[in-house]
Design an enzyme around this catalytic site. Structure first.
Site, PDB file in Angstrom:
ATOM      1  N   SER A 107       0.867  -1.188   0.000  1.00 55.31           N
ATOM      2  CA  SER A 107       0.000   0.000   0.000  1.00 55.31           C
ATOM      3  C   SER A 107       0.897   1.228   0.000  1.00 55.31           C
ATOM      4  O   SER A 107       1.525   1.553   1.015  1.00 55.31           O
ATOM      5  CB  SER A 107      -0.917  -0.002   1.226  1.00 55.31           C
ATOM      6  OG  SER A 107      -1.843  -1.051   1.154  1.00 55.31           O
ATOM      7  N   LYS A 182      -7.302   1.776  -2.694  1.00 55.33           N
ATOM      8  CA  LYS A 182      -6.840   1.310  -1.380  1.00 55.33           C
ATOM      9  C   LYS A 182      -6.819   2.464  -0.381  1.00 55.33           C
ATOM     10  O   LYS A 182      -7.171   2.293   0.803  1.00 55.33           O
ATOM     11  CB  LYS A 182      -5.456   0.679  -1.486  1.00 55.33           C
ATOM     12  CG  LYS A 182      -4.864   0.230  -0.145  1.00 55.33           C
ATOM     13  CD  LYS A 182      -5.753  -0.800   0.556  1.00 55.33           C
ATOM     14  CE  LYS A 182      -5.291  -1.102   1.986  1.00 55.33           C
ATOM     15  NZ  LYS A 182      -4.051  -1.853   2.071  1.00 55.33           N
ATOM     16  N   LYS A 250       0.543   5.709   8.172  1.00 52.77           N
ATOM     17  CA  LYS A 250       1.111   5.931   6.841  1.00 52.77           C
ATOM     18  C   LYS A 250       0.009   6.048   5.793  1.00 52.77           C
ATOM     19  O   LYS A 250       0.024   6.947   4.941  1.00 52.77           O
ATOM     20  CB  LYS A 250       2.069   4.778   6.511  1.00 52.77           C
ATOM     21  CG  LYS A 250       2.681   4.803   5.122  1.00 52.77           C
ATOM     22  CD  LYS A 250       1.955   3.886   4.135  1.00 52.77           C
ATOM     23  CE  LYS A 250       1.957   2.448   4.564  1.00 52.77           C
ATOM     24  NZ  LYS A 250       1.308   1.548   3.565  1.00 52.77           N
TER      25      LYS A 250
END
Length: 304
Positions: A107, A182, A250
């Site tokens: 990701s 995502k 993140k």
């Protein structure tokens, strides 16, 4: 007769797997179970031992892992790690064969995926960005949702491999599209966990049977995959990492930055991003993201 039948079957592509963490280890093992020859590399020796025990082959370096691979799959934490393993003399692009397919399941930022696809094309290497949702349980059970960016033909080549890893597999658009979807996924998950955590504290403070309350809530419109997966974490205060706060921090940075770039307002997402950052600053970054419950408890006057 059986030998003739076997020889007429097309050979499965040889797979190199880079990154054998919480997600990568069970995913690579599912490919081995599906009959694929998997050669792996990661930095932790115990993870390499686990791969070997599952029937995989251990490589001493990225270069050795990818040299004879038809398909290279990467699953590492963030954009800097993807760049570190992809570029440079010992990286994937310099050592994989022309015509190989690189499937990055990390990701990362959409722009990193776009840049990687361009650089790989110069080497004759095809790329898909294919991040996943479903956490450790989804990886183990091979029921991940996989959102893919790239070319249709490459997606069709990858589909049988992805079907050994997940249940919902969708081509979302050109390079970077999988990462964009995502990012939206991580926004929804974080906000959902925060809402569940607030409900848990509210219910407990009100003296309600929490198990009963969560069961009935999950059977109605308030129900969700998040609540199904994380209910026991809330009930047992079990925050063993399936997906760490550090990683969700993140991801919230990715989605807030990407949203700013396209002019989309994320008011609730911005608040939850700050709550995730706060939890991390308090030393809980290594816990599962269901530990957002600890933040709500602290705000409610009870030290978690």
């Amino acid at each position: 007769m059986s030998n003739l039948a076997d020889s007429s079957r097309p050979a499965l592509p040889r797979i190199a797997w880079i990154g054998l963490g919480i997600m990568g280890s069970p995913m690579s093992e599912n490919l081995i179970k599906a009959g694929y020859q998997v050669t792996g590399f990661t930095l932790e020796q115990d993870k390499l031992d686990r791969l070997a025990a599952a029937g995989g082959t251990v490589a001493p370096s990225i270069a050795e892992a990818v040299r004879d691979a038809d398909v290279v799959i990467t699953m590492v934490p963030a954009s800097p790690q993807v760049e570190a393993i992809a570029y440079g003399p010992e990286g994937i692009l310099e050592n994989a064969g022309s015509g190989a397919l690189l499937i990055d399941m990390s990701s990362i930022t959409p722009q990193t995926s776009v840049d990687l696809a361009k650089a790989a094309a110069d080497k004759g290497i095809r790329v898909l960005d294919a991040p996943v949702s479903g956490g450790e349980a989804g990886a183990i059970e091979a029921v991940l949702s996989i959102m893919v960016g790239g070319e249709q033909a490459d997606f069709e080549t990858a589909r049988p491999i992805l079907e050994a890893l997940g249940k919902t597999i969708v081509l979302c658009g050109p390079h970077g599209s999988g990462q964009t979807v995502k990012a939206a996924n991580q926004l929804i998950v974080a906000v959902n966990i925060q809402a569940c955590a607030e409900a848990v504290v509210f219910l407990e403070r009100s003296g309600v049977n929490l198990q009963a309350a969560l069961d009935v809530l999950n059977g109605g419109l308030a129900g969700s995959t998040v609540l199904t997966r994380k209910k026991d974490n809330f009930l047992n205060r079990d925050f063993k990492p399936g997906f760490r706060i550090d990683l969700h921090h993140k991801d919230m940075g990715i989605v807030t930055d990407a949203a700013r770039n396209v002019g989309a307002a994320l008011p609730v997402g911005a608040v939850v991003a700050q709550l995730v950052a706060s939890l991390r600053a308090q030393g809980d970054g290594g816990l599962d993201h269901s530990a957002l419950l600890r933040s709500v408890e602290r705000l409610s006057g009870r030290q978690a």
